[in-house]
Design an enzyme around this catalytic site. Structure first.
Site, PDB file in Angstrom:
ATOM      1  N   SER A 302       0.879  -1.173  -0.260  1.00 38.80           N
ATOM      2  CA  SER A 302      -0.140   0.281  -0.103  1.00 38.80           C
ATOM      3  C   SER A 302       1.006   1.472   0.046  1.00 38.80           C
ATOM      4  O   SER A 302       1.940   1.250   0.325  1.00 38.80           O
ATOM      5  CB  SER A 302      -0.845   0.170   1.236  1.00 38.80           C
ATOM      6  OG  SER A 302      -0.222   0.309   2.379  1.00 38.80           O
ATOM      7  N   ASP A 303       0.127   2.404  -0.317  1.00 43.23           N
ATOM      8  CA  ASP A 303       0.954   3.597  -0.355  1.00 43.23           C
ATOM      9  C   ASP A 303       0.680   3.725   1.074  1.00 43.23           C
ATOM     10  O   ASP A 303      -0.194   3.331   1.797  1.00 43.23           O
ATOM     11  CB  ASP A 303       0.191   4.688  -1.208  1.00 43.23           C
ATOM     12  CG  ASP A 303       1.094   5.740  -1.174  1.00 43.23           C
ATOM     13  OD1 ASP A 303       2.012   6.287  -0.384  1.00 43.23           O
ATOM     14  OD2 ASP A 303       0.861   6.790  -2.080  1.00 43.23           O
ATOM     15  N   TRP A 304       1.370   4.968   1.987  1.00 40.11           N
ATOM     16  CA  TRP A 304       1.431   5.008   3.113  1.00 40.11           C
ATOM     17  C   TRP A 304      -0.001   5.608   3.683  1.00 40.11           C
ATOM     18  O   TRP A 304      -0.419   6.427   3.272  1.00 40.11           O
ATOM     19  CB  TRP A 304       2.611   5.866   3.619  1.00 40.11           C
ATOM     20  CG  TRP A 304       3.832   4.961   3.956  1.00 40.11           C
ATOM     21  CD1 TRP A 304       4.426   5.366   4.969  1.00 40.11           C
ATOM     22  CD2 TRP A 304       4.339   4.185   3.140  1.00 40.11           C
ATOM     23  NE1 TRP A 304       5.625   4.589   4.748  1.00 40.11           N
ATOM     24  CE2 TRP A 304       5.613   3.671   3.850  1.00 40.11           C
ATOM     25  CE3 TRP A 304       4.104   3.692   1.830  1.00 40.11           C
ATOM     26  CZ2 TRP A 304       6.476   2.821   3.456  1.00 40.11           C
ATOM     27  CZ3 TRP A 304       5.068   2.567   1.635  1.00 40.11           C
ATOM     28  CH2 TRP A 304       6.279   2.237   2.038  1.00 40.11           C
TER      29      TRP A 304
END
Length: 876
Positions: A302-304
Site C-alpha cells: 500500500s501507499d502510506w
C-alpha cells in the site's frame, strides 16, 4: 508581450513559460472523446475473486526457497511479514531472528534515497524522459539503486508511472516520465531492470489512476486525525478516478505491462479510488488486471495510510500494509497486524491467502540474493526518518553511520541534466555562447538555495517571506525529493565558466524577481549595460500534495522576462517551470548549474526533446482538468469527489492532434546546434506466415500473454547529420492505428518507437524500430483481447509528433503480410485518406468492424502551424 519577441533563445531545463490563445473543443457527455459518457457506468468496479496465488513463473528457484521459508513461519510471524512497523526506514518489516531474517528496509523514492546523508540527488523522471535516452535511463537506475543498497535499503520506492500525466494541472507529474504511455513504459521498464540488476527491489508506483493530488485521501470523520480537518467534519471519500476499460489498458495500465515484464518486485497501490473502489482494495485492478492479466508474481504494497480495511483488502489483492498502523507513527491498531491474525483464526481470511502474501513478499528477497551479505541499515537512518525510536517493536541490524554512497554519480547526474535540457528557440544562433566578457544573470532560479538542502514538505505552500522563492530548484518536494549534500547553482556554475576563460570578465546579477520587476535595474544595478548576453532563470514550485501549482505560486516570470529583454537584445530564458500549468518541471538534480552551463557554452550539443506538449494557453489543458471546486470542498456528500476521464485516450498531443489544435511546442520537439535529416521509411515483416488478429491462447507470463511481446515488424529509417558539428537526435516512430467502429476515438497517432543516435557531421545511420504485437493492437472491450485492426496501419517517422519526415503503411492482416508489408513514402507525399489507407473494411475477429485511421498527410507540419494537421474522424 512584444518584448518576448526579442528573446534570443529559450532553453528548457524542463519546460517553458507559454502564452497565447487556443480554443479547446472537448466538452462533456455527448461531446466527450467518444460515445456519450454515462457516469453511472463507472460507479462500481467489477469484483474479481479469489486473489490468484503466485506460482513463481520465471522465479522458480526463489519461489521454492520462499515457499520453504514460509512453511516454517508461525501465524504471528506470517502476519509480521505483511504488516509494516515503526523502524529506522520510511517503511519497515520486522525481523524474524530465529530464521536469520533481518527484516526489510523500504526507502523513498523515485530519484534518490530520500532521507540519507552522503547520498546523491539524481534528476527526476521527467528529466530522464526529456533526454529520450534509454542507456542513461538504465544507468541512472543502476546508480540510484547502488546508493539504496549501500544504505541497507532492500526496496527502493520507485520508479513512477502514476501519475502518468493525464492533466497538465497535476503538481506531481515530474516524479514520473511522460503522459505518453509508450515513452513512460519504455523508460519505466528500463529503469526497473537497471535497479534490480544491483540486487535492490524496485517498487513501481502509484497503481493506478493516481492522476491528481487534490482529495487523494479521504477527509473528515474518522480520518480527521490522520489527514487533517475538523473532527466534526463529515466523512468524505477520496476522489474516484473513473476510467473506461479501453483507456485503462491502452493508457494507464500500459506502462505497468512493461514493469511486470521487466521483473519488478513490488507494486504500490494508490490512495485514490478507481471506479468507486479504493486502489488498495480494488479486486478488479489488483486481482484481475495485475495478478491475472499481467501475471504479476511479486507483491502489492500500500501507499502510506492507503489501507481502509483488513481482510477484505487482503482478499482483493493487497499483500503488504504500509506503514502498518492506522495512525502514521503507531504500530497498533492496524487494519492488518492483529486483525489479520483474528481473521485467519475465525475463518474470514483463508490461511492459504496469507501464505500467498508471504511467498510473494519473500520471493524477490531470495531472487535478488538479499539473504546473503546484504549491507546493514545505515545507523544514521533512524534519526532522519519519522518513527520515534520509542515506537520500535523490533531490534534492527545496523551498520556504520553516514556511509558515503555517492561514488562518481555526479557525472551521470550532470550528463542526464544536460541530455534532458530542451532547446526551444535559438534566434540568430545566439547559443552556444562563445566568450562573452559581460554576462548578466537574472531571476530567482539562478542563485543558491536559501533555506537548506532538503525540501521535505510542499514548498509551494510557503509564501515568499520564508525564502522558498529564492534559489535554484534542483528537485521537487515531498516523498519524491532527496536530501542533498550540495547543489551547484546556475550562478555559481556561470561564474566558474566565465572566469575560466577571462578572469577579468564581468558577471552581473539580480536574483530577486520583485527587484527586477518593480525597480529599473539597468543603470542603477546593472552597469555597464546592456550585458553581452542576459541569462534569465525562472521556476515554479510543486511537490507531493500540490496541484495547479503555477496558479498558486507565480513569481512574475513573464514580467521578469519582459523587463530584461526590453533592455538586453541577447536574452536567453532558462526555466525549471512548465509555466501556466502545462506540466511541472524536469528537475535536474544536484548538478543543475553545471548541466545548464554545458548546454549554454556548447560543451554539450542539446539533444533533449519535449516529453509532453506545451500549449498556447493554460485553458488549452482544460479538456483533462483535475477535479476540484468550492462546492466539492464544502460538500457533505460522502461520494461527491468523482473524476470522470471523459477524454479517454486523448491526452496531451493525442488531444491536440485529434482536434487539430495549434500548440506552442509539440510533443517530441527540441532543437540542436546542428541539423538532421531523415530518409524514407521501410517496413519489414519479422518471421513468416499469416498474422492473426488476436494473440494465441497462451499461458500468461509476467507481462501478460507472451505473444504480445513478439516482434512482428520492424521499421527502418536513415538519419543524417547535415550540419557542421557532432550532435545527437531522437528519431521517433508514430503509428496511425485503425479506428474501431462504434468505439471511443482512436488517437490520430501514437508513439511506438524512439532511439537516441549520435552522429558526426555528414554521418548517416540506419535506425530500426521493433514493433511488437501489442504495439500494433488496440484493446477490444468485447473480446477482452488485444486485437490487430483489419485496416492499414499508418507509419509516420520524424523528429517530433508534428515534424513528420517519412510515411508509409502496412497491413498486418492482409494476404501479403508475409512479405515486406509496406512501401516507402516521404513527408512531401500528398496522399488522400482514401488512397493512403483504403476504404473502411469489416473484420469478424472482434465482432465489429474497424475503420482506417483518421489521419492524413500534411505538408504543413511546423510546430506552430495553424494549418490542418490531421482531421478528426466522422462520429460513428
Amino acid at each position: 508581450m512584444a518584448a518576448k519577441l526579442r528573446v534570443a533563445a529559450a532553453l528548457l531545463a524542463a519546460a517553458t513559460t507559454v502564452t497565447g490563445q487556443n480554443d479547446s473543443t472537448v466538452g462533456t457527455g455527448a461531446s466527450a472523446a467518444g460515445p456519450t459518457w454515462n457516469h453511472a457506468d463507472y460507479e462500481t468496479s467489477p469484483p474479481v475473486y479469489p486473489s490468484p496465488n503466485a506460482t513463481g513463473l520465471g522465479w522458480e528457484d526463489a519461489f521454492q526457497t520462499a515457499s520453504d521459508f514460509v512453511s516454517e513461519l508461525t501465524l504471528e510471524e506470517k502476519v509480521r511479514l505483511v504488516t509494516g512497523t515503526p523502524g529506522p526506514c520510511v517503511g519497515n518489516i520486522g525481523p524474524i531472528e530465529r530464521l536469520g531474517f533481518n527484516g526489510l528496509c523500504l526507502q523513498d523514492g523515485p530519484l534518490a534515497i530520500r532521507e540519507a546523508t552522503f547520498a546523491s540527488v539524481f534528476p527526476a523522471g521527467l528529466s530522464v524522459a526529456a533526454s529520450w535516452d534509454k542507456d542513461l535511463a538504465r544507468q541512472r537506475g543502476v546508480d540510484m539503486a547502488l546508493e539504496f543498497k549501500g544504505k541497507g535499503s532492500h526496496i527502493a520506492l520507485g520508479p513512477v508511472a502514476g501519475p502518468l500525466g493525464r492533466s497538465g494541472y497535476g503538481g506531481r507529474n515530474w516524479e514520473g516520465f511522460s503522459p505518453d504511455p509508450y515513452l513512460t513504459g519504455e523508460l519505466f521498464g528500463i529503469t526497473i531492470e537497471g535497479m534490480e540488476s544491483t540486487g535492490v527491489q524496485a517498487c513501481a508506483k502509484h497503481y493506478i489512476g493516481n492522476e491528481q493530488e487534490t482529495q487523494r485521501n479521504p477527509s473528515g470523520g474518522p480520518n480527521s486525525a490522520i489527514f487533517g480537518g475538523p473532527a466534526d467534519a463529515p466523512s468524505i471519500e477520496a476522489v474516484s478516478s473513473n476510467i473506461d476499460d479501453r483507456t485503462m489498458h491502452e493508457a494507464y495500465l500500459w506502462p505497468f505491462y512493461n514493469a511486470v515484464h521487466s521483473g519488478v518486485s513490488s507494486i504500490m497501490c494508490s490512495y485514490n479510488r478507481i471506479n468507486g473502489s479504493y486502489g488498495c482494495q480494488n479486486s478488479k485492478t489488483l486481482n484481475g488486471l495485475l495478478k491475472e492479466e499481467l501475471g504479476f508474481q511479486g507483491y502489492v504494497m500500500s501507499d502510506w495510510l492507503a489501507v481502509h480495511a483488513g481482510y477484505p483488502a487482503a482478499e482483493a489483492g493487497l499483500d503488504m500494509n504500509m506503514p502498518g498502523g492506522i495512525a502514521f507513527l503507531e504500530s497498533a491498531p492496524s487494519f492488518f497486524g492483529g486483525n489479520i491474525t483474528t481473521s485467519v483464526n475465525n475463518g474470514s481470511l483463508p490461511i492459504e491467502r496469507l501464505d500467498d502474501m508471504c511467498r510473494r513478499i519473500m520471493t524477490p528477497y531470495f531472487r535478488l540474493g538479499q539473504n546473503n551479505n546484504y549491507p546493514p541499515i545505515d545507523a544514521s537512518s533512524g534519526a532522519l526518518n519519522f518513527f520515534p525510536t520509542a515506537n520500535y517493536l523490533y531490534n534492527f541490524t545496523y551498520g556504520p553511520s553516514n556511509v558515503d554512497v555517492r561514488d562518481d554519480h555526479k557525472n551521470i547526474i550532470r550528463e542526464i541534466g544536460a541530455a534532458g535540457s530542451v532547446l526551444l528557440k535559438n534566434v540568430n544562433n545566439t547559443l552556444p555562447l562563445k566568450t562573452p566578457s559581460n554576462v548578466g544573470v537574472f531571476g530567482n532560479d539562478a542563485s543558491d538555495i536559501s533555506v537548506g538542502l532538503y525540501f521535505g514538505g510542499v514548498p509551494f505552500l510557503y509564501n515568499s517571506n520564508t525564502g522558498y522563492d529564492q534559489g535554484v530548484l534542483p528537485v521537487g518536494g515531498g516523498s519524491g525529493t532527496g536530501r542533498m549534500t550540495y547543489v551547484v547553482a546556475p550562478l555559481e556554475a556561470i561564474k566558474s565558466k566565465v572566469f575560466s576563460y577571462n578572469d577579468k570578465a564581468l558577471v552581473q546579477y539580480v536574483t530577486n524577481n520583485s527587484e527586477i520587476v518593480v525597480n529599473g535595474i539597468f543603470g542603477p544595478l546593472i552597469n555597464p549595460t546592456p550585458p553581452e548576453v542576459c541569462l534569465v532563470f525562472l521556476k515554479t514550485w510543486a511537490g507531493e500534495g500540490a496541484d495547479r501549482t503555477s496558479l498558486q505560486v507565480d513569481w512574475d516570470g513573464n514580467a521578469v522576462v519582459e523587463e530584461v529583454a526590453a533592455s538586453c537584445p541577447n536574452t536567453v530564458v532558462i526555466t525549471n517551470s512548465a509555466g501556466l500549468n502545462t506540466l511541472p518541471w524536469a528537475n535536474n538534480g544536484q548538478e543543475v548549474g553545471n548541466a545548464i552551463v554545458d548546454i549554454l557554452w556548447g560543451a554539450v550539443n542539446p539533444s533533449g526533446k519535449l516529453p509532453y506538449t506545451i500549449a498556447l494557453e493554460e485553458d488549452d489543458y482544460a479538456f483533462a482538468d483535475i477535479t476540484n471546486s468550492t462546492e466539492l470542498l464544502e460538500t457533505t456528500d460522502q461520494y461527491a469527489w468523482q473524476s470522470d476521464f471523459e477524454e479517454r485516450l486523448l491526452i496531451d498531443y493525442r488531444h491536440f492532434d485529434f482536434f487539430n489544435e495549434s500548440v506552442q511546442y509539440e510533443f517530441g520537439f527540441g532543437l540542436s546546434y546542428t541539423t538532421f535529416s531523415m530518409g524514407d521509411a521501410s517496413v519489414a515483416r519479422v518471421g513468416s506466415g499469416s498474422i492473426t488478429a488476436a494473440p494465441g491462447n497462451n499461458t500468461i507470463q509476467p507481462g501478460g500473454n507472451p505473444a504480445l511481446w513478439d516482434v512482428l515488424y520492424t521499421v527502418s529509417v536513415s538519419v543524417s547529420n547535415t550540419g557542421d558539428i557532432a550532435g545527437a537526435t531522437v528519431p521517433q516512430l508514430y503509428l496511425g492505428l485503425p479506428q474501431p467502429a462504434n468505439e471511443d476515438y482512436t488517437p490520430v497517432k501514437v508513439l511506438r518507437g524512439f532511439e537516441k543516435v549520435t552522429l558526426q557531421p555528414g554521418e548517416s545511420q540506419t535506425v530500426t524500430f521493433d514493433l511488437t504485437r501489442r504495439d500494433i493492437s488496440y484493446w477490444d472491450t468485447f473480446s477482452q483481447q488485444w486485437i490487430i485492426g483489419s485496416s492499414a496501419i499508418g507509419v509516420l517517422a520524424g523528429f517530433s509528433s508534428r515534424d513528420i519526415q517519412a510515411t508509409t503503411t502496412f497491413s498486418p492482416l492482409s494476404s501479403s503480410s508475409g512479405g515486406s508489408g509496406g512501401s516507402g513514402g516521404s513527408a512531401s507525399s500528398s496522399a488522400s485518406p482514401t488512397s493512403a489507407f483504403g476504404s473502411p473494411t469489416t473484420t469478424t475477429a472482434s465482432g465489429y468492424g474497424d475503420h482506417a485511421g483518421p489521419w492524413h498527410w500534411s505538408n504543413n507540419q511546423g510546430h506552430k502551424s495553424q494549418g490542418s494537421h490531421w482531421g478528426p474522424p466522422a462520429k460513428q
